[in-house]
Design an enzyme around this catalytic site. Structure first.
Site, PDB file in Angstrom:
ATOM      1  N   GLU A  83      -4.786 -14.143  31.711  1.00 52.60           N
ATOM      2  CA  GLU A  83      -4.537 -15.444  31.097  1.00 52.60           C
ATOM      3  C   GLU A  83      -4.706 -16.521  32.155  1.00 52.60           C
ATOM      4  OE1 GLU A  83      -4.142 -17.243  28.585  1.00 52.60           O
ATOM      5  OE2 GLU A  83      -3.995 -15.805  26.944  1.00 52.60           O
ATOM      6  N   ASN A 140      -9.269 -17.261  35.247  1.00 59.49           N
ATOM      7  CA  ASN A 140     -10.200 -17.603  34.172  1.00 59.49           C
ATOM      8  C   ASN A 140     -11.080 -16.389  33.872  1.00 59.49           C
ATOM      9  OD1 ASN A 140     -12.281 -18.675  32.545  1.00 59.49           O
ATOM     10  ND2 ASN A 140     -12.010 -20.699  33.462  1.00 59.49           N
ATOM     11  N   ASP A 188      -9.752 -17.423  20.782  1.00 57.32           N
ATOM     12  CA  ASP A 188     -10.055 -18.737  20.218  1.00 57.32           C
ATOM     13  C   ASP A 188     -11.417 -18.669  19.535  1.00 57.32           C
ATOM     14  OD1 ASP A 188     -10.700 -21.443  19.753  1.00 57.32           O
ATOM     15  OD2 ASP A 188      -9.578 -22.089  21.528  1.00 57.32           O
ATOM     16  N   TYR A 235      -0.111 -12.539  17.011  1.00 54.74           N
ATOM     17  CA  TYR A 235      -0.900 -13.156  15.945  1.00 54.74           C
ATOM     18  C   TYR A 235      -1.179 -12.153  14.827  1.00 54.74           C
ATOM     19  CZ  TYR A 235      -1.927 -17.513  18.447  1.00 54.74           C
ATOM     20  OH  TYR A 235      -1.836 -18.726  19.068  1.00 54.74           O
ATOM     21  N   GLU A 236      -1.405 -10.910  15.186  1.00 56.15           N
ATOM     22  CA  GLU A 236      -1.673  -9.899  14.177  1.00 56.15           C
ATOM     23  C   GLU A 236      -0.485  -9.750  13.228  1.00 56.15           C
ATOM     24  OE1 GLU A 236      -3.136  -5.208  13.921  1.00 56.15           O
ATOM     25  OE2 GLU A 236      -2.986  -6.251  15.856  1.00 56.15           O
ATOM     26  N   GLU A 286      -7.257  -6.753  29.105  1.00 53.08           N
ATOM     27  CA  GLU A 286      -7.235  -7.609  27.925  1.00 53.08           C
ATOM     28  C   GLU A 286      -7.549  -9.030  28.372  1.00 53.08           C
ATOM     29  OE1 GLU A 286      -4.415  -8.737  24.087  1.00 53.08           O
ATOM     30  OE2 GLU A 286      -3.461  -8.146  25.973  1.00 53.08           O
ATOM     31  N   ASP A 308      -8.474 -12.500  12.933  1.00 52.74           N
ATOM     32  CA  ASP A 308      -8.266 -12.797  11.509  1.00 52.74           C
ATOM     33  C   ASP A 308      -9.321 -13.784  11.019  1.00 52.74           C
ATOM     34  OD1 ASP A 308      -7.068 -14.965  13.077  1.00 52.74           O
ATOM     35  OD2 ASP A 308      -6.426 -15.741  11.135  1.00 52.74           O
TER      36      ASP A 308
END
Length: 215
Positions: free
Chosen positions: A69, A97, A119, A194-195, A44, A155
């Site tokens: 991350e 990165n 983002d 976030y979902e 991910e 979203d």
């Protein structure tokens, strides 16, 4: 995603090298040494606080997972979630990165890439920073198995449309496209932070599964 800076984060992360791999470049082409098996590996890119990748690892013990991350404050939250969930050895984290995937993975290392609520970089001049830009698609293709897949959620309608166009023009097969994932929620859907937030606010969740075609 960036969280409030925590001065002790670096020390805490370094105390858990079994989860946050300190030298990932040493395992390019040989991640089986880390996981001690030859199971498929999913990554991910932009794992946030780690809710999704943690849920996936618990639900699929026969698949190896890596969450990526860049910032200490974010990887710290993911690490805390992994520890709290008592995840077995099929989940690791990398504080690196995502632009440098080729330093850490070789061709055929990865079976699937997840991009969740990345983002959107809404300004046109920042389009190359979007994780579904063709520059990144080339990176994913370089580390994925033949016919490997990218699973994408957002979203943001504009980012979704951009991603559809980008992946289609790259020559990928669009296997599944959903304009509102939660209308017919898949039983195996594991939500990100976030979902959950945006769905509760009534926002549609867009999802895309695309596949690289062997050239």
């Amino acid at each position: 995603m960036r969280l409030r800076n925590k001065p002790w984060a670096e020390d805490f992360i370094s105390e858990h090298p079994n989860i946050v791999i300190p030298n990932p470049e040493d395992f390019s082409g040989n991640w089986g040494e880390v996981f001690q098996n030859s199971n498929p590996m999913h990554i991910e890119v932009g794992t946030g606080r780690g809710q999704f990748i943690t849920g996936m690892a618990k639900a699929n013990p026969d698949i190896n997972y890596i969450g990526i991350e860049l910032y200490d404050s974010v990887i710290l939250s993911a690490l805390e979630n992994v520890i709290k969930a008592e995840i077995p050895s099929n989940l690791k984290l990398l504080k690196v990165n995502g632009e440098h995937l080729l330093k850490f993975f070789a061709k055929n290392d990865v079976s699937r890439v997840y991009l969740n609520f990345s983002d959107p970089w809404p300004k046109i001049r920042h389009a190359k920073r979007r994780l579904s830009h063709d520059t990144f698609l080339k990176l994913y293709e370089s580390v994925l198995i033949d016919n490997g897949e990218v699973h994408f959620k957002t979203d943001n309608r504009e980012l979704f449309e951009f991603s559809l166009k980008s992946m289609s023009e790259y020559g990928m097969l669009l296997k599944s496209v959903s304009l509102d994932l939660h209308v017919n929620m898949p039983k195996n859907n594991i939500m990100t932070e976030y979902e959950e937030k945006f769905s509760a606010m009534g926002h549609p969740i867009y999802r895309l599964v695309s596949q690289f075609i062997s050239r």
